[in-house]
Design an enzyme around this catalytic site. Structure first.
Site, PDB file in Angstrom:
ATOM      1  N   MET A  85      -7.091   2.680  10.353  1.00  9.23           N
ATOM      2  CA  MET A  85      -6.492   1.486   9.755  1.00  9.23           C
ATOM      3  C   MET A  85      -5.654   0.731  10.789  1.00  9.23           C
ATOM      4  O   MET A  85      -5.354   1.251  11.859  1.00  9.23           O
ATOM      5  CB  MET A  85      -5.674   1.853   8.529  1.00  9.23           C
ATOM      6  CG  MET A  85      -6.560   2.104   7.318  1.00  9.23           C
ATOM      7  SD  MET A  85      -5.605   2.346   5.817  1.00  9.23           S
ATOM      8  CE  MET A  85      -6.900   2.214   4.579  1.00  9.23           C
ATOM      9  N   ASP A 142       0.991   1.244   9.024  1.00  5.98           N
ATOM     10  CA  ASP A 142       0.653   0.385  10.174  1.00  5.98           C
ATOM     11  C   ASP A 142       1.766   0.312  11.224  1.00  5.98           C
ATOM     12  O   ASP A 142       1.524  -0.103  12.350  1.00  5.98           O
ATOM     13  CB  ASP A 142       0.358  -1.044   9.704  1.00  5.98           C
ATOM     14  CG  ASP A 142      -0.854  -1.105   8.790  1.00  5.98           C
ATOM     15  OD1 ASP A 142      -1.615  -0.132   8.768  1.00  5.98           O
ATOM     16  OD2 ASP A 142      -1.037  -2.128   8.105  1.00  5.98           O
ATOM     17  N   GLY A 172       0.839  -1.200   0.000  1.00  2.00           N
ATOM     18  CA  GLY A 172       0.000   0.000   0.000  1.00  2.00           C
ATOM     19  C   GLY A 172       0.871   1.247   0.000  1.00  2.00           C
ATOM     20  O   GLY A 172       1.939   1.260   0.603  1.00  2.00           O
TER      21      GLY A 172
HETATM   22  O1  F6P Z   1      -0.915  -1.888   5.148  1.00  2.00           O
HETATM   23  C1  F6P Z   1      -1.378  -0.609   5.024  1.00  2.00           C
HETATM   24  C2  F6P Z   1      -2.893  -0.578   4.922  1.00  2.00           C
HETATM   25  O2  F6P Z   1      -3.283   0.774   4.778  1.00  2.00           O
HETATM   26  C3  F6P Z   1      -3.650  -1.233   6.075  1.00  2.00           C
HETATM   27  O3  F6P Z   1      -3.734  -0.450   7.226  1.00  2.00           O
HETATM   28  C4  F6P Z   1      -4.982  -1.503   5.438  1.00  2.00           C
HETATM   29  O4  F6P Z   1      -5.639  -2.566   6.067  1.00  2.00           O
HETATM   30  C5  F6P Z   1      -4.595  -1.882   4.043  1.00  2.00           C
HETATM   31  O5  F6P Z   1      -3.340  -1.281   3.781  1.00  2.00           O
HETATM   32  C6  F6P Z   1      -5.600  -1.450   3.018  1.00  2.00           C
HETATM   33  O6  F6P Z   1      -5.149  -1.838   1.770  1.00  2.00           O
HETATM   34  P1  F6P Z   1      -5.890  -1.439   0.413  1.00  2.00           P
HETATM   35  O7  F6P Z   1      -5.621   0.007   0.146  1.00  2.00           O
HETATM   36  O8  F6P Z   1      -5.273  -2.293  -0.626  1.00  2.00           O
HETATM   37  O9  F6P Z   1      -7.349  -1.706   0.601  1.00  2.00           O
END
Ligand code: F6P
Length: 363
Positions: free
Chosen positions: A183, A141, A12
């Site tokens: 998150m 995170d 991400g």
């Molecule tokens: O790992 C970073 C993060 O933002 C997490 O906190 C969250 O669960 C995830 O990525 C969300 O991912 P995506 O943007 O692919 O839905």
């Protein structure tokens, strides 16, 4: 020796990645006269032809303060287990050999990879196949093993804290309970640190399963003391004792097949129906990953980038750079792939939060 380095941003996105790309490319060019190549869209860019771009000094100028990543990112594909759906069935193929061949064809002496635990696990696997790799920790995170902080975390906490500050005024004016979902799938760092920073009353994190009774008790106790509003912060991976996290969506073909989300709504409904107090939810979502990075994230990214280039110059690969105390260190890359760094349930942060009266829903 003149080197040709590659850089990719995996997983991400988060604020501070452009500061990192800039630091790596500028110091590689300035200090060593190396050539830099940017791989587009994380490891996906090493599976399809032509997904790369040369990076000059000018290409990375003026990007220090911008969010996102100029290289693009992806968390959909793990080259060791590429998933494809056909006739309702998911087929898994190991395409890591192709990645190694593309890296060789591009003539890369070292691959610089920024990522969280998922990307670092892939990076470690690619390194084990003989590719010199250097990892650089990023994820809002903050759950990567071995480092005190990852790029993006400080910005996410700052955004979440400011949002909670803003929600507090409505909570006060209307005597409501405000639930804020942030998150954090497996680790509650954002919820915990933004909760402490904004003076939240109840913080729910994946590491400490909660009960609705305990949350409602905390809210009612505040009411009896004349505090007519309550702020609850819930990490998306928080869950009641004995239950699983709330899943928003499943994407079978993705390397990360489960998207969490919805715990804020569940908690809100339970509080309102159990206490009768008007309760509202706000889901911060990707707002936490967007926009300009804080000064701290820009500087951490710069230090990580410079140290990564120094390591490459020293011939040290198969490592990732990490912040330990006030020092940037180098750790074996395989360590980053050995599971995530969760909030210690009896650690300093949780103890501090409890000492100032914050509740975790398990009291
Ligand atoms: O790992 C970073 C993060 O933002 C997490 O906190 C969250 O669960 C995830 O990525 C969300 O991912 P995506 O943007 O692919 O839905």
């Amino acid at each position: 020796m003149n080197k040709r380095i590659g850089i990719l941003t995996g997983g991400g996105d988060c604020p501070g990645l452009n500061a990192l790309i800039r630091a790596v490319v500028k110091s590689a060019i300035n200090e060593h006269g190396w050539e830099a190549v940017g791989i587009l869209d994380g490891f996906e860019g090493l599976l399809w032809p032509g997904r790369y771009t040369k990076l000059s000094y000018d290409d990375v100028s003026e990007i220090l303060t911008t969010g996102g990543t100029i290289l693009g990112s992806s968390n959909r594909i793990n080259p060791f287990a590429v998933k494809e759906e056909k006739d309702g069935r998911v087929r898994i193929t190991d395409r890591s050999g192709e990645v190694v061949r593309v890296i060789k064809r591009l003539g890369l002496d070292v691959l610089f990879v920024s990522g969280g635990d998922g990307t670092m696990t892939i990076a470690s696997g690619i390194n084990a196949l003989g590719v010199p790799v250097i990892g650089m920790p990023k994820t809002i995170d903050n759950d990567l093993r071995g480092t005190d902080f990852t790029i993006g975390f400080d910005t996410a906490v700052t955004i979440a804290s400011e949002a909670i500050d803003r929600l507090r005024t409505t909570a006060q004016s209307h005597h409501r309970v405000m639930v804020v979902e942030v998150m954090g799938r497996n680790a509650g760092w954002i919820a915990l640190e933004s909760g402490i920073a904004s003076g939240a009353d109840v913080v729910l994190i994946p590491e400490i399963p909660f009960s609705f009774e305990s949350i409602c008790k905390a809210i009612e106790l505040r009411r009896r003391k004349g505090r007519l509003y309550t702020i609850v912060v819930a990490a998306e991976g928080a869950r009641p004792l004995g239950e699983k996290p709330v899943v928003r969506r499943e994407v079978k073909t993705s390397a990360e097949p489960i998207r969490l989300g919805g715990i804020g709504e569940v908690v809100t409904h339970e509080i309102e129906s159990r206490t009768g107090i008007e309760t509202r939810v706000t889901v911060l979502g990707h707002v936490q990953r967007g926009g300009t990075p804080t000064a701290r994230d820009r500087n951490l990214a710069t230090l990580f980038g410079i140290e990564a280039v120094r390591a490459a110059h020293d011939g040290k690969t198969g490592i990732y750079v990490a912040l330990k105390g006030n020092k940037i260190t180098r750790l074996p890359l395989r360590q980053a792939a050995q599971g995530i760094r969760r909030v210690p349930v009896n650690g300093l942060e949780v103890q501090a939060a409890r000492a100032i009266g914050m509740r975790f829903g398990n009291e």
